[in-house]
Write a protein that holds these residues in place. Structure first.
Motif, PDB file in Angstrom:
ATOM      1  N   TRP A  27       0.382   9.634   1.875  1.00  0.00           N
ATOM      2  CA  TRP A  27       0.038   9.658   3.280  1.00  0.00           C
ATOM      3  C   TRP A  27       0.617   8.443   3.977  1.00  0.00           C
ATOM      4  O   TRP A  27       0.998   7.473   3.343  1.00  0.00           O
ATOM      5  CB  TRP A  27      -1.465   9.775   3.504  1.00  0.00           C
ATOM      6  N   GLU A  28       0.676   8.541   5.303  1.00  0.00           N
ATOM      7  CA  GLU A  28       1.167   7.416   6.091  1.00  0.00           C
ATOM      8  C   GLU A  28       0.437   7.393   7.428  1.00  0.00           C
ATOM      9  O   GLU A  28      -0.061   8.418   7.896  1.00  0.00           O
ATOM     10  CB  GLU A  28       2.673   7.473   6.295  1.00  0.00           C
ATOM     11  N   ALA A  34       1.129   5.005   1.853  1.00  0.00           N
ATOM     12  CA  ALA A  34       0.293   4.880   0.663  1.00  0.00           C
ATOM     13  C   ALA A  34       0.511   6.094  -0.227  1.00  0.00           C
ATOM     14  O   ALA A  34       0.853   7.176   0.235  1.00  0.00           O
ATOM     15  CB  ALA A  34      -1.175   4.757   1.044  1.00  0.00           C
ATOM     16  N   ALA A  35       0.302   5.885  -1.516  1.00  0.00           N
ATOM     17  CA  ALA A  35       0.374   6.974  -2.480  1.00  0.00           C
ATOM     18  C   ALA A  35      -0.662   6.709  -3.560  1.00  0.00           C
ATOM     19  O   ALA A  35      -0.962   5.557  -3.890  1.00  0.00           O
ATOM     20  CB  ALA A  35       1.764   7.087  -3.096  1.00  0.00           C
ATOM     21  N   VAL A  43       0.158   0.653  -1.670  1.00  0.00           N
ATOM     22  CA  VAL A  43       0.189   0.562  -0.212  1.00  0.00           C
ATOM     23  C   VAL A  43       1.389  -0.288   0.181  1.00  0.00           C
ATOM     24  O   VAL A  43       1.659  -1.314  -0.440  1.00  0.00           O
ATOM     25  CB  VAL A  43      -1.108  -0.097   0.326  1.00  0.00           C
ATOM     26  N   ARG A  44       2.099   0.167   1.234  1.00  0.00           N
ATOM     27  CA  ARG A  44       3.225  -0.619   1.762  1.00  0.00           C
ATOM     28  C   ARG A  44       3.092  -0.650   3.279  1.00  0.00           C
ATOM     29  O   ARG A  44       3.005   0.393   3.917  1.00  0.00           O
ATOM     30  CB  ARG A  44       4.550  -0.005   1.345  1.00  0.00           C
ATOM     31  N   ILE A  45       3.087  -1.857   3.822  1.00  0.00           N
ATOM     32  CA  ILE A  45       2.986  -2.038   5.265  1.00  0.00           C
ATOM     33  C   ILE A  45       4.298  -2.631   5.764  1.00  0.00           C
ATOM     34  O   ILE A  45       4.834  -3.554   5.155  1.00  0.00           O
ATOM     35  CB  ILE A  45       1.816  -2.974   5.628  1.00  0.00           C
ATOM     36  N   GLY A  50       8.780  -3.577   3.373  1.00  0.00           N
ATOM     37  CA  GLY A  50       7.465  -4.191   3.201  1.00  0.00           C
ATOM     38  C   GLY A  50       7.105  -4.374   1.732  1.00  0.00           C
ATOM     39  O   GLY A  50       7.605  -3.691   0.849  1.00  0.00           O
ATOM     40  N   LYS A  51       6.208  -5.316   1.477  1.00  0.00           N
ATOM     41  CA  LYS A  51       5.745  -5.600   0.125  1.00  0.00           C
ATOM     42  C   LYS A  51       4.823  -4.484  -0.353  1.00  0.00           C
ATOM     43  O   LYS A  51       3.988  -3.988   0.403  1.00  0.00           O
ATOM     44  CB  LYS A  51       4.979  -6.927   0.099  1.00  0.00           C
ATOM     45  N   LEU A  52       4.989  -4.096  -1.603  1.00  0.00           N
ATOM     46  CA  LEU A  52       4.113  -3.104  -2.213  1.00  0.00           C
ATOM     47  C   LEU A  52       2.915  -3.785  -2.846  1.00  0.00           C
ATOM     48  O   LEU A  52       3.067  -4.774  -3.573  1.00  0.00           O
ATOM     49  CB  LEU A  52       4.860  -2.317  -3.292  1.00  0.00           C
ATOM     50  N   GLU A  53       1.745  -3.248  -2.585  1.00  0.00           N
ATOM     51  CA  GLU A  53       0.528  -3.698  -3.237  1.00  0.00           C
ATOM     52  C   GLU A  53       0.072  -2.574  -4.160  1.00  0.00           C
ATOM     53  O   GLU A  53       0.246  -1.402  -3.843  1.00  0.00           O
ATOM     54  CB  GLU A  53      -0.554  -3.991  -2.201  1.00  0.00           C
ATOM     55  N   LEU A  54      -0.510  -2.923  -5.293  1.00  0.00           N
ATOM     56  CA  LEU A  54      -0.943  -1.942  -6.284  1.00  0.00           C
ATOM     57  C   LEU A  54      -2.396  -2.204  -6.649  1.00  0.00           C
ATOM     58  O   LEU A  54      -2.771  -3.348  -6.920  1.00  0.00           O
ATOM     59  CB  LEU A  54      -0.064  -2.024  -7.535  1.00  0.00           C
TER      60      LEU A  54
END
Length: 85
Positions: A27-28, A34-35, A43-45, A50-54
Motif C-alpha cells: 500500500w501507499e 509500505a509492504a 516502510v519507505r518515506i 527514501g530510507k527503508l525501515e524494517l
C-alpha cells in the motif's frame, strides 16, 4: 481474470486452513510506501530514494525498533517489492 484478489469464502465459512494468502500486501499513501510479507513490514518515506525501515510485527506491533541493518537480505527482498510499483 485480471483480478489479484483472493476469495474470503473459506474464512467466512470457518475453513481458515484452506484460506489462500497473498505473497505480500502493498500500500501507499502520499509519499509513503509500505509492504508486508508474513511478520515483516517495510516502510519507505520520500519516494524511491527514501530510507527503508524494517519491522517484525510479531514481536514489535508498535513498529518501535527498525531492524533494517540487522536483516539486509529481507530489506533487499522488500525493496524489490516496493520498487515494482
Amino acid at each position: 481474470d485480471g483480478i489479484d484478489g483472493v476469495s474470503m469464502a473459506p474464512t467466512l465459512l470457518g475453513q481458515t486452513n484452506r484460506q489462500e494468502q497473498h505473497a505480500y500486501l502493498y500500500w501507499e499513501f502520499k509519499d509513503k510506501q509500505a509492504a508486508r510479507m508474513g511478520d515483516w513490514k517495510t516502510v519507505r518515506i520520500g519516494g524511491k530514494e527514501g530510507k527503508l525501515e524494517l519491522y517484525n510485527l510479531k514481536s514489535d506491533i508498535g513498529e518501535a525498533e527498525d531492524l533494517s541493518e540487522r536483516y539486509p537480505d529481507i530489506v533487499k527482498s522488500m525493496k524489490e517489492i516496493l520498487d515494482s510499483f
